[in-house]
Design an enzyme around this catalytic site. Structure first.
Site, PDB file in Angstrom:
ATOM      1  N   LYS A 242       4.925 -73.908  -3.202  1.00 23.66           N
ATOM      2  CA  LYS A 242       3.616 -74.316  -3.683  1.00 23.66           C
ATOM      3  C   LYS A 242       2.567 -73.306  -3.247  1.00 23.66           C
ATOM      4  O   LYS A 242       2.668 -72.731  -2.158  1.00 23.66           O
ATOM      5  CB  LYS A 242       3.211 -75.680  -3.103  1.00 23.66           C
ATOM      6  N   ARG A 316      12.588 -86.911  -6.560  1.00 18.21           N
ATOM      7  CA  ARG A 316      13.506 -87.695  -7.391  1.00 18.21           C
ATOM      8  C   ARG A 316      14.964 -87.482  -6.977  1.00 18.21           C
ATOM      9  O   ARG A 316      15.806 -88.344  -7.218  1.00 18.21           O
ATOM     10  CB  ARG A 316      13.290 -87.358  -8.863  1.00 18.21           C
TER      11      ARG A 316
END
Length: 472
Positions: A242, A316
């Site tokens: 990120k 997830r």
């Protein structure tokens, strides 16, 4: 205690505090004696939200106080309106009075306790000065349990990753289990591979604090509810690193775990008649030579293969293994909670908790409860035509479909693939953070959807079990 008033004050002497709507303010002021009317006029009190009026007696002590409740239009634009005025009240203990519905009175009393929250682990904070006795007619035990659960959620999210890594999250869960007599097991490090949690291991193996699966169980009778919370204690993005600005709030990426622990605390404190299980995959998504990579294909506990097209879509993956375990137990309902996608924030902003579920009876129960307890939620669709977007061809599933469309929906569809044996599954894609100060919600970590679930689930669960037992 971080909640400086975690319970209502018990006293026989309290200052009357009148809740005054804007449209009845003139009549209420007219009912006061002349000196009190003159004082109110001097202060400019008009019943607007956030206004507070304190009327002293001849000795200068507070004999009566009032808070503005605004107009119906103004109230519809916010919540916890009494809490907006609490910081303006002088020190003392107050007795809340006014023509409020039972649900509004409970919400305002809860808002008062939530407004007393202070995160004081690293810096001393000024305690709340204005305290509240339990308003007549409210379930004080329930409100206190909710406030304490919310305080736990806020504390966990607010704590930086330096002190809230996977071992610390385990310690918090273990303390909760000990407090309420729950059973708990933890699978750590390479034991995740032995016990078939390969994606939890893959996501967390690059960190210097080992990944783990926390498994808590409480209750021996009643419907079975399993809560699954995303416990990514810090998310660098992995090898798809990120940028700095996007990494700044990643201490809150375990907000789903914090939320389910807060909800679990409420359920256990209130001794709800159900069998509760809490599953938390606790990891850090870090960068190292053994980090999982883009284009890797992982095999999940369920046996489904997953192509990794972005290592920053790791939540997830860890949830998938935990959901597969939850599904093996065939509970009456599985609820997952996660700070999962930026797409959800783009869709509904930070204040709404979007959720996915196919059971319309639960939709009705949840949304009615959410409105009653001032915990807003918004239903999103498990849109089956988008299933093809998460099927890359080279593997069963794609963890980060290209194109950028429907990111929250495709994430929810991905998770649903791991729940095949359980009749009902609900997923919350929460934010877990209050970006700016609001009544009863200081800037920082916040619970979302948990109070609505607490209010909706017991009746809904018992209805399902009853119907299941009588139907052929």
């Amino acid at each position: 205690m971080p909640l400086t008033q975690s319970t209502f004050t018990r006293t026989d002497t309290a200052i009357p505090l009148i809740v005054v709507p804007e449209d009845t303010c003139a009549d209420w002021l007219a009912s006061l004696d002349a000196p009190a009317q003159a004082w109110a006029e001097t202060t400019g009190f008009a019943g607007k939200i956030g206004q507070a009026l304190v009327i002293p007696d001849m000795d200068g002590a507070v004999q009566l106080a009032a808070v503005g409740y605004g107009s119906a239009t103004d109230r519809a634009r916010g919540r916890f309106h009494v809490a907006a005025a609490v910081p303006k009240l002088p020190a003392g203990t107050y007795d809340l009075r006014g023509d409020l519905s039972a649900s509004a009175l409970e919400a305002e009393a809860l808002g008062w306790l939530l407004a007393s929250y202070r995160f004081d682990r690293y810096c001393a904070q000024n305690p709340a000065r204005a305290l509240l006795i339990a308003p007549e007619g409210v379930d004080s035990t329930r409100i206190e349990a909710i406030a304490a659960g919310e305080a736990l959620t806020r504390d966990l999210i607010n704590t930086p990753a330096s002190d809230m890594g996977p071992p610390d999250l385990e310690a918090a869960a273990r303390q909760l289990a000990e407090d309420f007599g729950a059973d708990m097991t933890v699978t750590v490090g390479d034991d995740l591979l032995t016990d078939n949690f390969p994606m939890i291991h893959a996501v967390g193996r690059a960190a210097d604090r080992a990944p783990r699966l926390i498994d808590m169980a409480w209750g021996s009778a009643g419907p079975k509810l399993t809560l699954v919370g995303k416990g990514v204690c810090f998310d660098t993005g992995g090898l798809n690193l990120k940028p700095g600005a996007s990494m700044g709030l990643m201490k809150k990426d375990m907000g789903g775990a914090a939320a389910v622990l807060g909800l679990a605390r409420m359920i256990m404190a209130l001794e709800l008649p159900l069998q509760l299980r809490v599953l938390i995959p606790a990891v850090e998504n870090s960068v190292a030579g053994n980090a999982f990579r883009p284009q890797d294909i992982l095999t999940s506990r369920k046996g489904l293969t997953v192509e990794i097209n972005n290592t920053d879509a790791e939540g997830r993956l860890v949830l998938a293994d935990a959901l597969a375990l939850a599904d093996e137990g065939k509970p009456d309902l599985i609820v997952s909670m996660a700070t999962l996608t930026g797409a959800a924030r783009v869709a509904v902003g930070p204040d709404l908790a979007p959720y996915y579920v196919d059971d319309l009876s639960l939709v009705t129960a949840l949304e009615q409860a959410a409105e009653a307890v001032s915990d807003p939620v918004w239903r999103m669709p498990f849109h089956a035509p988008y299933e093809a977007m998460i099927e890359p061809g080279i593997a069963d599933l794609d963890n980060a479909p290209k194109g950028g469309f429907a990111g929250s929906i495709t994430a929810a569809l991905f998770l649903r693939r791991f729940v095949t044996e359980t009749p009902r599954y609900m997923h919350f894609d929460i934010y877990g953070w209050q970006p700016s100060e609001a009544p009863a919600r200081p800037k920082g970590g916040v619970g979302q959807g948990t109070r609505a679930l607490l209010a909706a689930l017991p009746a809904a669960l018992w209805s399902w079990v009853t119907n299941r037992n009588v139907l052929p």
